[in-house]
Design a protein around this motif. Structure first.
Motif, PDB file in Angstrom:
ATOM      1  N   ALA A  19      50.199  41.167  45.728  1.00  0.00           N
ATOM      2  CA  ALA A  19      50.390  39.919  44.988  1.00  0.00           C
ATOM      3  C   ALA A  19      50.856  40.213  43.558  1.00  0.00           C
ATOM      4  N   GLY A  20      51.716  41.226  43.419  1.00  0.00           N
ATOM      5  CA  GLY A  20      52.285  41.574  42.130  1.00  0.00           C
ATOM      6  C   GLY A  20      51.433  42.475  41.264  1.00  0.00           C
ATOM      7  N   ARG A  21      50.247  42.825  41.734  1.00  0.00           N
ATOM      8  CA  ARG A  21      49.311  43.626  40.938  1.00  0.00           C
ATOM      9  C   ARG A  21      49.297  45.070  41.432  1.00  0.00           C
ATOM     10  N   SER A  22      49.565  46.027  40.548  1.00  0.00           N
ATOM     11  CA  SER A  22      49.555  47.433  40.922  1.00  0.00           C
ATOM     12  C   SER A  22      48.127  47.884  41.216  1.00  0.00           C
ATOM     13  N   MET A  23      47.953  48.529  42.369  1.00  0.00           N
ATOM     14  CA  MET A  23      46.611  48.941  42.791  1.00  0.00           C
ATOM     15  C   MET A  23      46.656  50.360  43.337  1.00  0.00           C
ATOM     16  N   GLY A  24      45.705  51.185  42.880  1.00  0.00           N
ATOM     17  CA  GLY A  24      45.525  52.515  43.430  1.00  0.00           C
ATOM     18  C   GLY A  24      44.359  52.522  44.405  1.00  0.00           C
ATOM     19  N   GLU A  25      43.805  53.692  44.609  1.00  0.00           N
ATOM     20  CA  GLU A  25      42.708  53.810  45.570  1.00  0.00           C
ATOM     21  C   GLU A  25      41.466  53.048  45.120  1.00  0.00           C
ATOM     22  N   ILE A  26      41.240  52.971  43.813  1.00  0.00           N
ATOM     23  CA  ILE A  26      40.086  52.220  43.313  1.00  0.00           C
ATOM     24  C   ILE A  26      40.233  50.751  43.681  1.00  0.00           C
ATOM     25  N   GLY A  27      41.387  50.167  43.355  1.00  0.00           N
ATOM     26  CA  GLY A  27      41.593  48.757  43.628  1.00  0.00           C
ATOM     27  C   GLY A  27      41.657  48.440  45.107  1.00  0.00           C
ATOM     28  N   LEU A  28      42.365  49.261  45.867  1.00  0.00           N
ATOM     29  CA  LEU A  28      42.493  49.007  47.300  1.00  0.00           C
ATOM     30  C   LEU A  28      41.138  49.047  47.997  1.00  0.00           C
ATOM     31  N   ASN A  29      40.317  50.031  47.637  1.00  0.00           N
ATOM     32  CA  ASN A  29      39.013  50.133  48.286  1.00  0.00           C
ATOM     33  C   ASN A  29      38.047  49.063  47.802  1.00  0.00           C
ATOM     34  N   ALA A  30      38.119  48.714  46.520  1.00  0.00           N
ATOM     35  CA  ALA A  30      37.260  47.648  46.018  1.00  0.00           C
ATOM     36  C   ALA A  30      37.605  46.318  46.681  1.00  0.00           C
ATOM     37  N   ALA A  31      38.906  46.058  46.866  1.00  0.00           N
ATOM     38  CA  ALA A  31      39.313  44.804  47.494  1.00  0.00           C
ATOM     39  C   ALA A  31      38.989  44.795  48.988  1.00  0.00           C
ATOM     40  N   MET A  32      39.063  45.947  49.642  1.00  0.00           N
ATOM     41  CA  MET A  32      38.679  46.000  51.057  1.00  0.00           C
ATOM     42  C   MET A  32      37.189  45.723  51.207  1.00  0.00           C
ATOM     43  N   ALA A  33      36.373  46.312  50.336  1.00  0.00           N
ATOM     44  CA  ALA A  33      34.941  45.997  50.363  1.00  0.00           C
ATOM     45  C   ALA A  33      34.722  44.520  50.065  1.00  0.00           C
ATOM     46  N   GLY A  34      35.464  43.985  49.090  1.00  0.00           N
ATOM     47  CA  GLY A  34      35.328  42.585  48.731  1.00  0.00           C
ATOM     48  C   GLY A  34      35.701  41.642  49.853  1.00  0.00           C
ATOM     49  N   HIS A  35      36.630  42.073  50.700  1.00  0.00           N
ATOM     50  CA  HIS A  35      37.009  41.249  51.856  1.00  0.00           C
ATOM     51  C   HIS A  35      35.800  40.978  52.753  1.00  0.00           C
ATOM     52  N   LEU A  36      34.867  41.930  52.793  1.00  0.00           N
ATOM     53  CA  LEU A  36      33.632  41.761  53.569  1.00  0.00           C
ATOM     54  C   LEU A  36      32.481  41.292  52.681  1.00  0.00           C
TER      55      LEU A  36
END
Length: 275
Positions: free
Chosen positions: A129-146
């Protein structure tokens, strides 16, 4: 309660160079011992706060076979090996109450930061969604999905700053100050472990105050790849299209879980060498 501790290697105290993180290099054995010790400190901290907690330690670096099982705190379960569902978060499910990210590093393009990258050298950037994400962001958002919060992150100062930008109430432990891609001022490993243990206990105690990182779908994702042949491979995946500039692919995802899994696949394709 169930706590999941995902442990990467580049953000471990004292580690600054690929010789310490690559199984084929001479100093790897020291690196994996340091990694295991920090996993044990985080485990101890979780159990200081919640003595009956179920602790899953996730080997989340490279081959996912780095930590020394016989040296791991016997109270923890070890998730090891690949491929596996959810990659660096293998073991994450609806029963998980908190995620702790130990030994993490900053995303590709951020610096100064020790060994900054995103997944591997084949990926230059991931934008959700236009926001640059590394492993920190990708994993935090995957956890947040649950609906699971990331309550702690340890790594260099750049990784800690990146985590706080995404999850302002996360507890961070800067075990080293980055001077560049391959240099840092590091805490003594024992000092780093003591701080990590205290921080893990604090993070578990105040986990209800940390909001999960939620990104609602549908989501538009762009991935910049390092070489044109990687784009050629990625474009063979249904739903993935070529973007602008010759190194970018794009896709749409119904939710973040779908986006996360496809990014993992593209990261794997980026390791394939041309025939």
């Amino acid at each position: 309660m169930k706590a999941l501790i995902s442990v990467d290697m580049e953000g471990i105290s004292g580690i600054v160079h690929p010789t310490e993180t690559n199984p084929d290099r001479y100093d790897y054995e020291r690196g994996r011992a340091l990694m295991t010790a920090e996993a044990n400190s985080a485990t101890a901290g979780v159990l200081d706060a919640e003595p009956t907690a179920e602790v899953w330690v996730i080997d989340a670096h490279g081959p996912f076979r780095n930590m020394l099982p016989e040296q791991l705190d016997r109270r923890a379960r070890l998730v090891r090996g690949k491929p596996r569902p959810l990659g660096m978060l293998g073991g994450l499910d609806e029963r998980t109450d908190a995620v702790l990210l130990v030994g993490y590093h900053a995303r590709a393009g951020r610096g100064p930061a020790v060994m900054a990258h995103t997944m591997n050298d084949g990926i230059l950037d991931v934008r959700v969604a236009g926001r640059s994400m590394g492993e920190i962001g990708l994993n935090a958002a995957m956890a947040g999905h649950l609906d699971v919060p990331v309550v702690l992150l340890s790594g260099d100062d750049s990784a800690c700053a990146e985590a706080r930008e995404l999850v302002p109430s996360v507890v961070t432990v800067a075990v080293k100050q980055a001077l560049g891609q391959g240099a840092a001022v590091a805490l003594h490993p024992e000092e780093a472990r003591e701080r990590l243990r205290r921080a893990a206990a604090e993070a578990i105690t105040r986990r209800a105050q940390v909001l999960p990182l939620r990104l609602a779908g549908p989501l538009e994702v762009e991935v910049d790849l390092a070489a044109p042949f990687m784009v050629d491979l990625a474009a063979l995946v249904p739903g993935v299209a070529r973007g602008e500039g010759g190194r970018t692919v794009t896709f749409s995802a119904a939710d973040f879980a779908e986006a996360y899994r496809l990014v993992l696949l593209l990261a794997q394709l980026a390791t394939v060498q041309p025939g």
